[in-house]
Write an enzyme that holds these catalytic residues in place. Structure first.
Site: not given
Ligand code: GLU
Length: 590
Positions: A2, A28, A77, A103-104, A468, A472, A475, A491, A585
């Protein structure tokens, strides 16, 4: 992954400032967003607004007119819990007086949740909310700052948190995920990266892992989270990066404008002398490792072929998330070359830090100056493709390939020759972007938009291009595509070919040509519809997109054709290629 952005200062439009800051961080993550604001109210609660989806072009809610000098925002995210309003950040405690953005991933969130009193009311499925309630509980006996510190010490995983209390106290803390504090005049900002801070200030403090920042509008204290002791505040000067993006608004999508930026990026790379410097480090190293993820990993893979073929050098390659299982034999003298657009990919940063601890030298190929990887590296080869805003990598990827071509040529004592090649690639791209090839690619895109799947084959360097190209298509336009080494078809993969299956053949004019044409024949014999990309047409191709004949740099032109194909298929299918579903990204969670 995030994006987090906070403001405290003299200005009274903090919610708007935070909203604009979030826009710079939306790369992000963009599945939902939210803002918490300090307000004068009888309840003493923070005002929190959250929405599902991308940020709107302008802030048009009650927040746009609200007067406040303190706000905290987040663009998400999701890792834990779906993209819903309840799971969007900021999260609040039971009283509504403490909020947090995160974030995390808190790896031990379940264990923490079980250890809390049973009286907490949880409103989301996130790992984040558990931590807010833990801080609430600790804050009943301890000052806020100390409550955050104790809570942080219990967390497992790589995390960045900012907490805001209703009285305006802001405490940030991090391990792994990036966070930078901007020091303005009577105002302080905090964000996941420095780009959003530049309109306010060029003085910044990069918070290190295990540090806490206690923030007020006039002051920032940095504290060691382990012992709670004050640390020296180290102020860095932020320098704005040279912007290589075209300001032309004729493009309906950012991805397309970034495809068109490529000739300029390549030319400016060819002017520099970074390749010679990297070649020098490569020459001194005992053991070289390329480490990268996603598109960058295909650039790195192409590097292994380039170094072997041009410079007669062996390079090991690993995707970032796997490298940590392979680095037991890294030692002093090893050169690790991480390749990353954002410089924030945790799957690359984590093993690179481990390698650095073991004494390896780090030479990064990176696009964002000041990013985490940039700051870890002993040497940086800046790609000069900044900013790249579409989620799907285009100009950063071709810049990576060009950088590796130039480095390989430098190693072979032919640096000047490589500059000519890269300039020729720039001209070639310009030519086919300007002429009838576009019409042909659009027609192919229309046809492929109805396909269930596409196979892309190449050999040698073109194998990396095939991978690559397949990424593309997956995504940007949600088309199932697989890249293969031509020799691998028989194979197993060839079992998937049936009448009409589209198969793209990457056919440069090199030692792979005859064999890849034989592979094309093999799939054609089983009914495949063959699209050739390269300088030489062949009777086996049902359709053909011609590129220049530019030795190794032909790969750059071929990749641009695949980018355009992915872009036009996305347009054909009504998909926004700038922000495809489920992606972000910069990938800052494991
Ligand atoms: N784990 C948190 C959530 O799911 C933060 C996610 C993140 O940093 O992407 O809301």
């Amino acid at each position: 992954m995030c994006g987090i952005f906070g403001y405290v200062g003299d200005r009274t439009d903090a919610p708007k400032i935070v909203f604009e800051g979030l826009k710079t961080l939306e790369y992000r993550g963009y599945d939902s967003w939210g803002i918490a604001v300090k307000v004068e109210s009888q309840s003493g609660k923070l005002l929190v607004e959250k929405r599902v989806g991308k940020l709107p072009p302008t802030l048009n809610s009650q927040l746009s007119t609200l007067n406040s000098n303190t706000a905290l925002g987040h663009t998400r995210w999701a890792t834990h819990g779906g993209a819903t309003e309840a799971n969007a950040h900021p999260h609040t405690d039971c009283s509504g007086k403490i909020s947090a953005v995160h974030n995390g991933i808190v790896e031990n969130w379940e264990e923490i949740k079980k250890s809390l009193s049973k009286n907490h009311h949880f409103k989301s499925q996130t790992d984040t909310e558990v931590v807010v309630h833990m801080v609430e509980e600790l804050n009943q006996k301890l000052p806020f700052e100390e409550a955050v510190r104790r809570a942080f010490l219990r967390l497992k995983g790589l995390n960045a948190f900012i907490f805001l209390k209703h009285d305006g106290e802001i405490v940030a803390v991090k391990s792994g995920s990036p966070m930078v504090v901007g020091l303005g005049k009577n105002e302080v900002l905090i964000a996941s990266d420095s780009a959003g801070l530049l309109p306010f200030t060029d003085r910044a403090v990069f918070i290190k892992d295990g540090e806490m920042a206690v923030i007020s509008k006039k002051n920032v204290r940095i504290i060691n989270a382990q012992d709670g002791k004050n640390q020296k505040v180290q102020i860095s000067q932020l320098s704005p990066q040279k912007d290589t993006s075209s300001k032309d608004d004729k493009f309906p999508h950012i991805m397309l404008s970034e495809i068109y930026d490529q000739p300029n990026v390549l030319r400016s790379l060819a002017e520099g002398n970074q390749a010679a410097k990297l070649a020098n480090l490569v020459n001194k190293a005992f053991g070289i490792f390329f480490v990268a993820c996603g598109s960058a990993s295909y650039a790195a893979l192409s590097g292994t072929y380039l170094f072997s073929r041009i410079a007669k050098k062996h390079v090991n390659f690993s995707i970032g998330s796997e490298f940590k299982y392979q680095e037991d034999y890294i030692h002093k003298g090893t050169l690790v070359v991480p390749v990353s657009q954002s410089g924030e990919s945790v799957d690359v940063i984590e093993p690179v830090l481990k390698a650095k601890k073991k004494g390896a030298k780090i030479a990064a190929l990176v696009n964002v100056e000041g990013s985490t990887l940039f700051r870890i590296a002993d040497f940086n080869f800046l790609l000069g493709a900044w900013p790249e805003r579409a989620v799907v990598a285009t100009k950063s990827l071709t810049a990576m390939v060009a950088a590796l071509i130039m480095t390989a040529y430098s190693l072979a004592g032919k640096g000047k020759e490589s500059k000519k090649l890269i300039n020729a690639a720039a001209l070639d791209i310009e030519r086919f972007l300007a002429n009838s090839q576009i019409g042909k690619i659009k027609r192919l895109a229309k046809r492929l938009s109805r396909a269930n799947g596409v196979y892309i084959i190449g050999r040698g360097l073109s194998y990396a291009a095939a991978l690559e190209g397949a990424l593309k298509l997956k995504e940007a336009c949600y088309l199932h595509a697989e890249g293969f080494a031509g020799g691998e078809l028989k194979h197993g993969v060839i079992a998937l070919i049936e009448k009409g299956t589209p198969c793209i053949v990457i056919a440069p004019n090199d030692e792979t040509y005859d064999e890849i044409i034989s592979n094309a024949q093999e799939v054609k014999a089983r009914g495949a519809y063959i699209i050739g990309i390269g300088p030489r047409n062949n009777q086996v191709f049902d359709d053909f997109v011609k590129t220049g004949d530019l030795a190794e740099a032909t790969m750059i032109s071929q990749i641009v054709v695949l980018q355009l194909l992915a872009y036009f298929i996305a347009v054909e299918k009504g998909i926004d290629p700038d922000k495809p579903r489920n992606l972000a990204k910069s990938v800052t969670v494991k």
